[in-house]
Structures are given as structure tokens and as C-alpha cells.
Design an enzyme around this catalytic site. Structure first.
Site, mmCIF file in Angstrom:
data_model
loop_
_atom_site.group_PDB
_atom_site.id
_atom_site.type_symbol
_atom_site.label_atom_id
_atom_site.label_comp_id
_atom_site.label_asym_id
_atom_site.label_seq_id
_atom_site.Cartn_x
_atom_site.Cartn_y
_atom_site.Cartn_z
ATOM 1 N N ASP A 5 0.877 -1.174 0.000
ATOM 2 C CA ASP A 5 0.000 0.000 0.000
ATOM 3 C C ASP A 5 0.912 1.222 0.000
ATOM 4 O O ASP A 5 1.619 1.476 0.981
ATOM 5 C CB ASP A 5 -0.889 -0.033 1.251
ATOM 6 C CG ASP A 5 -1.696 1.240 1.434
ATOM 7 O OD1 ASP A 5 -1.903 1.960 0.443
ATOM 8 O OD2 ASP A 5 -2.109 1.506 2.581
ATOM 9 N N THR A 9 4.413 9.068 1.575
ATOM 10 C CA THR A 9 5.712 9.035 2.249
ATOM 11 C C THR A 9 6.327 7.649 2.352
ATOM 12 O O THR A 9 7.525 7.530 2.572
ATOM 13 C CB THR A 9 5.605 9.612 3.680
ATOM 14 O OG1 THR A 9 4.673 8.828 4.441
ATOM 15 C CG2 THR A 9 5.134 11.063 3.639
ATOM 16 N N ASP A 74 -6.996 4.082 -1.742
ATOM 17 C CA ASP A 74 -6.865 3.485 -0.408
ATOM 18 C C ASP A 74 -8.225 3.415 0.280
ATOM 19 O O ASP A 74 -8.559 2.418 0.948
ATOM 20 C CB ASP A 74 -5.854 4.263 0.438
ATOM 21 C CG ASP A 74 -6.093 5.765 0.457
ATOM 22 O OD1 ASP A 74 -6.887 6.284 -0.372
ATOM 23 O OD2 ASP A 74 -5.487 6.445 1.303
#
Length: 205
Positions: A5, A9, A74
Site C-alpha cells: 500500500d 511518504t 486506499d
């Protein structure tokens, strides 16, 4: 089987034994030889992965007619993991999504904890507090820290519980939100469970 996933960052990996993260700034995805099934909200990383045949984008297996065009992938995979719940993903933004009888009913985006704390501090140094997640939400506050905490948390709390459904928390600040959503369940692998569910539907591996 390796799942990933990808956020803004970090690469968040899950294999058969553990989950771990690698920095977007320093990790080289071409160093991975095995197949990786991934989703990504990071457009720059997605461009890199498009050139790697062993990185397989699971977003291509989603029926997007069930969602709106600009919805984060997501969030979609978190919804795909559950049948009946209010999903609260507490990251840099807080997203709240309602899924009922396996159908996405809608959701909203709320400022994340860090972003909201900075907003108050930018208004005035006198409002530069961290939130008190243990403040009483049924009593009007009588001090500054609880006043900003109440203003931030009460609106979120009231909207989420109004749906009278099980609440599932995920994301970096889920432990803090658990203090106000006391009956909620924390599921840090929620998106990965959604990925596995989509893979099963698509008969992948």
C-alpha cells in the site's frame, strides 16, 4: 505473496509473516524480484512502477461504477474489505466512509489531527495545544485546550455515531481516536484485507 500500500511518504508492505515500511524517498522498487500486488495514491511512484512488470496494480480490478471518480484508491480498498461499517481512516487527513450491505453509501474528508492542530496554532499562539482526546464531549469545555479539542472532535464524533453502525478505525492516529470511539475496532491491516478480497474475486494467485 507480497502486498504493498503506497502512500505519499512510504511503501507499506505485508508478506506472509509481517508488515514493514520503506521510505518513498529512498526505496528502489526495482530491487524487488518477486511479484508485488499494490495500490498507490502516489502518482510519481505509480509512474515508476508502470515500468516494472512484477509490480501489479490492483486498482485495475476495481469496478469503479460503485465509487466516484476522484475517490482515493486506499479508501476504496478499505471499503471493499467490509460489508457493514463506518470506516474512519485517521492519517494526514481523516476520511470517513460508510459501507452498508457491501455497498459504498458515501463519505467525507476531515482535516487530520496534525493539520488541525497547526490550523489552531496559526490562528493564535494562544491556541497552540495538542488535542485532548479524553475531554468530555457531553460537557461544554472551560479551558482552552479542551475548547479546541471539543471543537475538532465533537463534530467528527457526532457524524460518525449518527449512522448507528460498527466503527472501524485505521491509520496512524487510530489509537488516539479510540479514546473517543470506545466501542470501535482498530484494524491496521484493513486495506490489505481489501486487497486480498479483490484478489480472491479476480482469481489472482
Amino acid at each position: 505473496m507480497l502486498l504493498c500500500d503506497i502512500g505519499n511518504t512510504s511503501y507499506h508492505f505485508l508478506d506472509d509473516f509481517k508488515s514493514y515500511k520503506e521510505s518513498v524517498n529512498s526505496f528502489d522498487p526495482s530491487t524487488v524480484d518477486e511479484k508485488v500486488y499494490y495500490i498507490s495514491v502516489n502518482a510519481k511512484v505509480k509512474t515508476i512502477l508502470d515500468g516494472l512488470t512484477n509490480w501489479i496494480d490492483l486498482s485495475e480490478f476495481i469496478d469503479m461504477k460503485n465509487y466516484y471518480e476522484t475517490m482515493g484508491i486506499d479508501r476504496i480498498f478499505a471499503v471493499e474489505a467490509l460489508s457493514d461499517a463506518v470506516i474512519v481512516d485517521a492519517g494526514s487527513a481523516i476520511t470517513v466512509d460508510v459501507v452498508k450491505e457491501g455497498v459504498f453509501r458515501g463519505g467525507f474528508i476531515y482535516p487530520g489531527v496534525n493539520a488541525m492542530e497547526k490550523t489552531y496554532a496559526n490562528i493564535s499562539p494562544a491556541l497552540s495545544y495538542s488535542f485532548n482526546f479524553e475531554c468530555e464531549l457531553d460537557i461544554m469545555p472551560k479551558n482552552s485546550q479542551d475548547a479546541i479539542s471539543y471543537g475538532f472532535l465533537k463534530t467528527l464524533y457526532s457524524e460518525v455515531i449518527s449512522h448507528d453502525m460498527p466503527i472501524v478505525l485505521t491509520g496512524g492516529d487510530s489509537q488516539e481516536l479510540k479514546k473517543i470511539f470506545k466501542d470501535a475496532k482498530i484494524d491496521e491491516e484493513l486495506i490489505f484485507r481489501g486487497m486480498k478480497k479483490i484478489m480472491k474475486k479476480a482469481n489472482i494467485c
